[in-house]
Design a protein around this motif. Structure first.
Motif, mmCIF file in Angstrom:
data_model
loop_
_atom_site.group_PDB
_atom_site.id
_atom_site.type_symbol
_atom_site.label_atom_id
_atom_site.label_comp_id
_atom_site.label_asym_id
_atom_site.label_seq_id
_atom_site.Cartn_x
_atom_site.Cartn_y
_atom_site.Cartn_z
ATOM 1 N N ALA A 186 0.840 -1.205 0.000
ATOM 2 C CA ALA A 186 0.000 0.000 0.000
ATOM 3 C C ALA A 186 0.873 1.254 0.000
ATOM 4 C CB ALA A 186 -0.928 -0.005 1.217
ATOM 5 N N ILE A 187 1.949 1.239 0.792
ATOM 6 C CA ILE A 187 2.839 2.419 0.824
ATOM 7 C C ILE A 187 3.463 2.652 -0.551
ATOM 8 C CG2 ILE A 187 4.961 3.395 1.787
ATOM 9 C CD1 ILE A 187 4.428 1.725 4.306
ATOM 10 N N THR A 188 3.958 1.560 -1.148
ATOM 11 C CA THR A 188 4.605 1.687 -2.467
ATOM 12 C C THR A 188 3.630 2.311 -3.469
ATOM 13 O OG1 THR A 188 5.836 -0.305 -1.915
ATOM 14 C CG2 THR A 188 5.908 0.397 -4.214
ATOM 15 N N ASN A 189 2.366 1.912 -3.372
ATOM 16 C CA ASN A 189 1.327 2.449 -4.249
ATOM 17 C C ASN A 189 0.982 3.897 -3.918
ATOM 18 O OD1 ASN A 189 -0.093 1.307 -6.376
ATOM 19 N ND2 ASN A 189 -0.966 -0.291 -5.060
ATOM 20 N N GLN A 190 0.991 4.204 -2.625
ATOM 21 C CA GLN A 190 0.395 5.469 -2.193
ATOM 22 C C GLN A 190 1.370 6.631 -2.066
ATOM 23 O OE1 GLN A 190 -1.882 4.344 1.291
ATOM 24 N NE2 GLN A 190 -3.038 2.873 0.086
ATOM 25 N N VAL A 191 2.665 6.335 -1.881
ATOM 26 C CA VAL A 191 3.615 7.451 -1.795
ATOM 27 C C VAL A 191 3.530 8.340 -3.048
ATOM 28 C CG1 VAL A 191 6.082 8.028 -1.788
ATOM 29 C CG2 VAL A 191 5.165 6.511 -0.047
ATOM 30 N N PRO A 192 3.490 7.743 -4.265
ATOM 31 C CA PRO A 192 3.369 8.629 -5.434
ATOM 32 C C PRO A 192 2.025 9.376 -5.475
ATOM 33 C CG PRO A 192 4.062 6.414 -6.099
ATOM 34 C CD PRO A 192 3.664 6.334 -4.664
ATOM 35 N N LEU A 193 1.010 8.854 -4.784
ATOM 36 C CA LEU A 193 -0.289 9.540 -4.775
ATOM 37 C C LEU A 193 -0.250 10.844 -3.962
ATOM 38 C CD1 LEU A 193 -2.822 6.572 -4.391
ATOM 39 C CD2 LEU A 193 -2.486 8.009 -6.412
ATOM 40 N N CYS A 194 0.796 10.992 -3.125
ATOM 41 C CA CYS A 194 0.956 12.259 -2.397
ATOM 42 C C CYS A 194 1.190 13.404 -3.388
ATOM 43 C CB CYS A 194 2.135 12.195 -1.420
ATOM 44 S SG CYS A 194 1.947 10.964 -0.127
ATOM 45 N N ARG A 195 1.580 13.056 -4.623
ATOM 46 C CA ARG A 195 1.793 14.086 -5.662
ATOM 47 C C ARG A 195 0.692 14.054 -6.710
ATOM 48 N NH1 ARG A 195 6.111 13.678 -8.909
ATOM 49 N NH2 ARG A 195 6.310 11.432 -8.598
ATOM 50 N N CYS A 196 -0.409 13.405 -6.375
ATOM 51 C CA CYS A 196 -1.544 13.299 -7.305
ATOM 52 C C CYS A 196 -2.069 14.704 -7.640
ATOM 53 C CB CYS A 196 -2.609 12.443 -6.620
ATOM 54 S SG CYS A 196 -4.275 12.673 -7.211
ATOM 55 N N SER A 197 -2.598 14.856 -8.840
ATOM 56 C CA SER A 197 -3.030 16.197 -9.269
ATOM 57 C C SER A 197 -4.239 16.724 -8.508
ATOM 58 C CB SER A 197 -3.328 16.196 -10.775
ATOM 59 O OG SER A 197 -4.348 15.251 -11.063
ATOM 60 N N TYR A 198 -5.018 15.847 -7.880
ATOM 61 C CA TYR A 198 -6.191 16.346 -7.155
ATOM 62 C C TYR A 198 -5.823 16.639 -5.689
ATOM 63 C CZ TYR A 198 -10.891 17.039 -5.487
ATOM 64 O OH TYR A 198 -12.009 17.603 -4.915
ATOM 65 N N GLY A 199 -5.884 17.900 -5.303
ATOM 66 C CA GLY A 199 -5.398 18.366 -4.008
ATOM 67 C C GLY A 199 -5.880 17.578 -2.785
ATOM 68 N N PRO A 200 -7.197 17.449 -2.576
ATOM 69 C CA PRO A 200 -7.653 16.768 -1.348
ATOM 70 C C PRO A 200 -7.183 15.320 -1.247
ATOM 71 C CG PRO A 200 -9.433 18.057 -2.305
ATOM 72 C CD PRO A 200 -8.304 18.092 -3.293
ATOM 73 N N TYR A 201 -7.090 14.624 -2.371
ATOM 74 C CA TYR A 201 -6.628 13.230 -2.358
ATOM 75 C C TYR A 201 -5.134 13.192 -2.007
ATOM 76 C CZ TYR A 201 -6.438 8.315 -4.041
ATOM 77 O OH TYR A 201 -6.307 6.945 -4.150
ATOM 78 N N ALA A 202 -4.377 14.070 -2.649
ATOM 79 C CA ALA A 202 -2.931 14.110 -2.401
ATOM 80 C C ALA A 202 -2.646 14.412 -0.928
ATOM 81 C CB ALA A 202 -2.284 15.170 -3.300
ATOM 82 N N ARG A 203 -3.385 15.367 -0.370
ATOM 83 C CA ARG A 203 -3.125 15.750 1.031
ATOM 84 C C ARG A 203 -3.526 14.644 2.001
ATOM 85 N NH1 ARG A 203 -4.439 20.791 -1.324
ATOM 86 N NH2 ARG A 203 -6.653 20.549 -0.888
ATOM 87 N N ALA A 204 -4.631 13.944 1.685
ATOM 88 C CA ALA A 204 -5.040 12.822 2.541
ATOM 89 C C ALA A 204 -3.946 11.754 2.543
ATOM 90 C CB ALA A 204 -6.365 12.227 2.048
ATOM 91 N N MET A 205 -3.325 11.570 1.381
ATOM 92 C CA MET A 205 -2.311 10.516 1.253
ATOM 93 C C MET A 205 -1.068 10.789 2.085
ATOM 94 S SD MET A 205 -3.093 7.933 -0.367
ATOM 95 C CE MET A 205 -4.733 8.131 0.207
ATOM 96 N N VAL A 206 -0.750 12.050 2.313
ATOM 97 C CA VAL A 206 0.450 12.374 3.086
ATOM 98 C C VAL A 206 0.309 11.779 4.488
ATOM 99 C CG1 VAL A 206 1.783 14.251 4.115
ATOM 100 C CG2 VAL A 206 0.924 14.469 1.763
ATOM 101 N N ARG A 207 -0.826 12.006 5.095
ATOM 102 C CA ARG A 207 -1.037 11.493 6.457
ATOM 103 C C ARG A 207 -1.188 9.967 6.446
ATOM 104 N NH1 ARG A 207 -5.155 13.985 10.888
ATOM 105 N NH2 ARG A 207 -4.939 12.316 12.416
#
Ligand SMILES: [Fe+2]
Ligand SMILES: [Fe+2]
Length: 336
Positions: free
Chosen positions: A152-173
């Motif tokens: 999940a981390i391997t998948n989600q770390v790049p999502l911290c840079r996803c173009s949609y702001g709220p999704y990207a910010r949720a992923m950081v935490r």
């Protein structure tokens, strides 16, 4: 002014009537924002297909977080020590929190939680297939933390840079917490691996069962992945399924060695030329069968989810009544 992105300026111009912008012009502003690595925010104009793709992906992710609580919750009452029980409870609770962030992110796209839960319960939206496997022994809690949260981390770390702001910010935490989950799984397996012969065998058996399903978590191979190309273009996705899968394998191999456990793949070996590991073929027929609903626990997971939802109705009603009672309008004695 805080709203300085081209997206906001375009939206404000249209709202003010100071600019006559058609959809083509908005599309151009959106494309430019994505190309410039700017974030798309909830009030920005976005193509319908971009919105639909995000809702589908975020919903599936949210559903996976809350369904994923079940296999591990199965071991809370049987954790071998108070310390392990406290850690596992905290971890399962984190997953509920991840679900909450993600349903909230989906709400910013105009899709309510009720609607998404209804789609989950009626089978119209999916959750990650990995959670349709059973947790047979205590070592499975370790294997899930190390491999499933690790994938999940391997998948989600790049999502911290996803173009949609709220999704990207949720992923950081989410990623910070997933990293704790991964370490607790690793540490649990290490304790078992260094324990008695029976404990070591239990850890090895869990890794044998969870390894291949973990590799399937990255989704079908690139040439069969229906949504990948468009998602990469929109910068929702930053790397292909196969690329992330290979990265995960490279991370796991040295960790398995440190754990004193083997990965159940006789074809797994370092490829000097590519600078990556080669690994054996994945049984995609198993993946498809589980996806279709024929995994070992599909029925059990969704039945339990529906029951939890029904049994929680009074909590939702009480929360709504409490919120209404304490809303400013009620406090001021006005009709609500
Ligand atoms: Fe999570
Ligand atoms: Fe997790």
């Amino acid at each position: 002014m805080a709203t300085a992105t081209p997206q906001h300026r375009a939206a404000e111009a249209r709202a003010d009537g100071t600019a006559e912008l058609g959809d083509a012009a908005f599309q151009a502003v959106f494309d430019a924002a994505v190309a410039a690595d700017e974030r798309i925010e909830p009030r920005d104009w976005m193509p319908d297909a971009y919105r639909a793709t995000l809702v589908r992906q975020i919903a599936q992710h949210a559903h996976s977080e809350i369904i994923g609580m079940q296999p591990e919750a199965n071991w809370i009452t049987r954790a071998p020590s108070l310390r392990r029980k406290a850690i596992l409870m905290a971890k399962v609770q984190d997953e509920a929190g991840h679900g909450l962030y993600l349903y909230s992110a989906a709400e910013t796209l105009g899709t309510g939680r009720d609607e998404l839960l209804d789609k989950l319960h009626s089978g119209r939206q999916k959750y990650s297939s990995i959670f349709n496997y059973p947790t047979l022994t205590w070592a499975d809690v370790g294997a899930i933390g190390w491999l499933v949260d690790g994938a999940a981390i391997t998948n989600q770390v790049p999502l911290c840079r996803c173009s949609y702001g709220p999704y990207a910010r949720a992923m950081v935490r989410v990623c910070k917490e997933e990293s704790f989950h991964q370490r607790q799984g690793y540490e649990l397996l290490l304790a078992l691996s260094r324990g008695t012969e029976a404990q070591h065998a239990m850890a090895q058996d869990a890794v044998d069962r969870w390894w291949w399903p973990s590799l399937m978590m990255f989704g079908p191979p690139d040439d069969e992945s229906a949504h990948s190309a468009q998602s990469m273009e929109w910068k929702i996705k930053r790397h292909s399924n196969d690329e992330l899968r290979r990265r995960f394998v490279d991370i796991c191999v040295p960790q398995a060695e440190s754990l004193g456990l083997t990965l159940p793949d006789p074809e797994l070996r370092w490829n000097e030329e590519r600078g990556q590991h080669d690994f054996g073929p994945i049984d995609w027929s198993e993946f498809k069968a589980v996806l279709k609903g024929n995994g070992p626990c599909n029925e059990q997971r969704i039945t339990q989810r529906r029951r939890a939802h029904d049994e929680g109705a009074w909590v939702r009603e009480a929360a709504a009544a409490h919120a209404a009672k304490h809303s400013p309008a009620t406090r001021e004695g006005r009709a609500v």
